[in-house]
Design an enzyme around this catalytic site. Structure first.
Site, PDB file in Angstrom:
ATOM      1  CB  VAL A  54      -1.215   0.068   1.026  1.00 60.70           C
ATOM      2  CG1 VAL A  54      -2.309  -0.537   1.485  1.00 60.70           C
ATOM      3  CG2 VAL A  54      -0.268  -0.112   2.555  1.00 60.70           C
TER       4      VAL A  54
ATOM      5  CG  ASN B  38      -7.513  -5.008   7.700  1.00 56.89           C
ATOM      6  OD1 ASN B  38      -7.047  -5.326   9.026  1.00 56.89           O
ATOM      7  ND2 ASN B  38      -6.155  -6.287   7.522  1.00 56.89           N
TER       8      ASN B  38
ATOM      9  CB  SER C 127      -4.584   1.742  16.592  1.00 57.82           C
ATOM     10  OG  SER C 127      -3.928   0.872  17.911  1.00 57.82           O
TER      11      SER C 127
ATOM     12  CE1 TYR D 115      -0.535   0.525  14.386  1.00 58.10           C
ATOM     13  CE2 TYR D 115      -1.288   0.476  16.974  1.00 58.10           C
ATOM     14  CZ  TYR D 115      -1.654   0.495  15.029  1.00 58.10           C
ATOM     15  OH  TYR D 115      -2.597  -0.638  14.988  1.00 58.10           O
ATOM     16  CB  ALA D 116       0.500   6.701  19.083  1.00 57.95           C
ATOM     17  CB  ALA D 117       2.257  10.392  15.058  1.00 58.22           C
TER      18      ALA D 117
ATOM     19  CE  LYS E 172      -3.332   1.305  12.519  1.00 54.23           C
ATOM     20  NZ  LYS E 172      -3.915   1.197  11.805  1.00 54.23           N
TER      21      LYS E 172
ATOM     22  CB  ILE F  97      -8.025  -7.655  17.756  1.00 53.76           C
ATOM     23  CG1 ILE F  97      -8.781  -6.825  17.890  1.00 53.76           C
ATOM     24  CG2 ILE F  97      -8.291  -8.849  17.198  1.00 53.76           C
ATOM     25  CD1 ILE F  97      -9.646  -7.043  18.366  1.00 53.76           C
TER      26      ILE F  97
HETATM   27  N1  LIG Z   1      -4.277  -6.666  16.184  1.00 57.72           N
HETATM   28  C1  LIG Z   1      -4.542  -5.895  17.253  1.00 57.72           C
HETATM   29  O1  LIG Z   1      -4.234  -5.687  18.588  1.00 57.72           O
HETATM   30  C2  LIG Z   1      -4.205  -4.696  16.739  1.00 57.72           C
HETATM   31  C3  LIG Z   1      -5.510  -3.520  17.105  1.00 57.72           C
HETATM   32  C4  LIG Z   1      -5.840  -2.235  16.330  1.00 57.72           C
HETATM   33  C5  LIG Z   1      -5.496  -1.574  15.460  1.00 57.72           C
HETATM   34  N2  LIG Z   1      -5.224  -3.036  14.986  1.00 57.72           N
HETATM   35  C6  LIG Z   1      -4.786  -3.198  13.347  1.00 57.72           C
HETATM   36  O2  LIG Z   1      -5.307  -3.404  12.467  1.00 57.72           O
HETATM   37  C7  LIG Z   1      -5.170  -3.842  11.311  1.00 57.72           C
HETATM   38  C8  LIG Z   1      -4.434  -5.635  10.723  1.00 57.72           C
HETATM   39  O3  LIG Z   1      -3.391  -5.494  12.192  1.00 57.72           O
HETATM   40  P1  LIG Z   1      -3.576  -7.514  12.094  1.00 57.72           P
HETATM   41  O4  LIG Z   1      -3.787  -7.269  13.768  1.00 57.72           O
HETATM   42  O5  LIG Z   1      -4.313  -8.387  11.845  1.00 57.72           O
HETATM   43  O6  LIG Z   1      -2.177  -8.046  11.892  1.00 57.72           O
HETATM   44  P2  LIG Z   1      -1.519  -9.458  10.968  1.00 57.72           P
HETATM   45  O7  LIG Z   1       0.037  -7.981  11.302  1.00 57.72           O
HETATM   46  O8  LIG Z   1      -1.732  -9.746  11.453  1.00 57.72           O
HETATM   47  O9  LIG Z   1      -1.873  -8.394   9.603  1.00 57.72           O
HETATM   48  C9  LIG Z   1      -1.347  -7.247   8.755  1.00 57.72           C
HETATM   49  C10 LIG Z   1      -1.227  -7.781   7.109  1.00 57.72           C
HETATM   50  O10 LIG Z   1      -1.213  -6.678   6.512  1.00 57.72           O
HETATM   51  C11 LIG Z   1       0.167  -6.722   5.503  1.00 57.72           C
HETATM   52  N3  LIG Z   1       0.839  -6.170   5.102  1.00 57.72           N
HETATM   53  C12 LIG Z   1       1.258  -5.291   5.877  1.00 57.72           C
HETATM   54  N4  LIG Z   1       2.475  -4.062   5.613  1.00 57.72           N
HETATM   55  C13 LIG Z   1       1.839  -4.308   3.567  1.00 57.72           C
HETATM   56  C14 LIG Z   1       1.796  -3.398   2.954  1.00 57.72           C
HETATM   57  N5  LIG Z   1       2.049  -2.248   3.095  1.00 57.72           N
HETATM   58  N6  LIG Z   1       0.763  -3.704   1.779  1.00 57.72           N
HETATM   59  C15 LIG Z   1      -0.212  -4.279   1.816  1.00 57.72           C
HETATM   60  N7  LIG Z   1      -0.476  -5.249   2.994  1.00 57.72           N
HETATM   61  C16 LIG Z   1      -0.210  -5.208   4.345  1.00 57.72           C
HETATM   62  C17 LIG Z   1       0.489  -7.826   6.464  1.00 57.72           C
HETATM   63  O11 LIG Z   1       1.391  -8.977   5.420  1.00 57.72           O
HETATM   64  C18 LIG Z   1      -0.391  -8.781   6.808  1.00 57.72           C
HETATM   65  O12 LIG Z   1      -0.846 -10.113   5.824  1.00 57.72           O
HETATM   66  C19 LIG Z   1      -3.789  -2.895  11.339  1.00 57.72           C
HETATM   67  O13 LIG Z   1      -3.465  -1.729  10.795  1.00 57.72           O
HETATM   68  C20 LIG Z   1      -3.296  -2.849  12.530  1.00 57.72           C
HETATM   69  O14 LIG Z   1      -2.577  -1.322  13.002  1.00 57.72           O
HETATM   70  C21 LIG Z   1      -4.733  -4.489  14.927  1.00 57.72           C
END
Ligand SMILES: NC(=O)c1ccc[n+]([C@@H]2O[C@H](COP(=O)([O-])OP(=O)(O)OC[C@H]3O[C@@H](n4cnc5c(N)ncnc54)[C@H](O)[C@@H]3O)[C@@H](O)[C@H]2O)c1
Length: 251
Positions: free
Chosen positions: A64, A90, A142, A155-157, A159, A188
């Protein structure tokens, strides 16, 4: 049940964790899915899971951060399914590192994947969603954008930026019948969170993400909120960020 029959959705980071659950949830509601993902090996598994469940999906390898690849991913929606109604931003990445120790590259990675990627995807998708007569954008923010999070400045900035972008963009595209909202997950159970929370536990800091529901959330619980925001069930909701955090953050 959320009804997305006849709709087409692009989901980024759809290869595992929350993104995979979102792709499956939107497909279960009837949407055709474009699964965008950085890691090639993960794409086929998500596409297969959607098709095995009776849905339709195509996978696109995308970073992305790369504008051309993002535009090709958006084009895949119309090429394969004839329209685009829903974009779910996402794809994300996270790091635990005090600001004084952050390298330029580490800072840029957080901002570029989490925030600039969202900008690229929205900019490419909006003209297509307008052609479809309107639709919905759902960004994954987030609770880290709200709570004190030592080691999480970049990360905080990023999000908090996603939450701000969500609000401002809603103001720009409401006239086109496009709603823009975000979901702010708490902890999560995904590969990303397992890595990050393990690292945070080694630090001498208060644990910031303890909710009142005393367990980790499931990716499907985020996907349910995304399905609500992507569908007509939330037809009068825009510009908002909904926390799905077990109470780790309350507005
Ligand atoms: N898991 C949590 O506790 C949590 C909490 C708050 C926010 N989030 C947010 O939720 C979203 C998903 O997180 P997750 O926990 O499922 O993470 P994850 O790492 O398990 O999955 C994220 C997916 O995104 C893909 N990805 C990473 N960089 C990419 C890029 N440059 N282009 C395309 N794809 C890319 C990864 O390969 C991976 O398959 C993220 O934006 C994360 O910041 C997660």
């Amino acid at each position: 049940m959320t009804d997305l029959k006849g709709k087409v959705a692009v989901v980024t980071g759809a290869g595992q964790g929350i993104g995979r659950a979102i792709a499956l949830r939107l497909a279960a509601a009837g949407a055709d899915i474009v699964a965008g993902e950085l890691v090639r090996d993960r794409i086929a598994a998500t596409v297969e899971a959607v098709t095995t469940a009776g849905g339709r999906a195509v996978g696109v390898e995308v970073d992305v951060r790369n504008r051309n690849q993002v535009e090709a991913m958006i084009a895949a929606a119309t090429e394969n399914f004839g329209r685009l109604d829903i974009l779910v931003n996402n794809a994300g990445t996270d790091i635990v590192r005090d600001l004084v120790e952050l390298s330029d590259e580490e800072w840029d990675l957080q901002i570029d994947v989490n925030l600039k990627g969202t900008f690229y995807c929205c900019r490419a998708a909006i003209p297509e969603i307008i052609k479809a007569g309107g639709g919905a954008i759902v960004n994954i923010a987030s609770v880290a954008g709200y709570v004190c999070y030592p080691g999480g400045t970049a990360y905080a900035a990023a999000k908090a930026g996603v939450t701000g972008l969500t609000r401002a963009l809603a103001g720009e595209v409401g006239r086109h019948n496009i709603r823009v909202n975000a979901v702010a997950p708490g902890p999560i159970d995904t590969p990303l969170a397992r890595t990050v929370l393990k690292e945070m536990a080694t630090r001498d800091d208060p644990q910031p993400f303890a909710g009142v529901i005393r367990r980790w959330g499931k990716p499907e619980e985020i996907a349910n909120a995304v399905a609500f925001l992507a569908s007509e069930q939330s037809s009068y909701v825009t510009g908002d960020t909904i926390s799905v955090s077990g109470g780790a953050f309350m507005h």
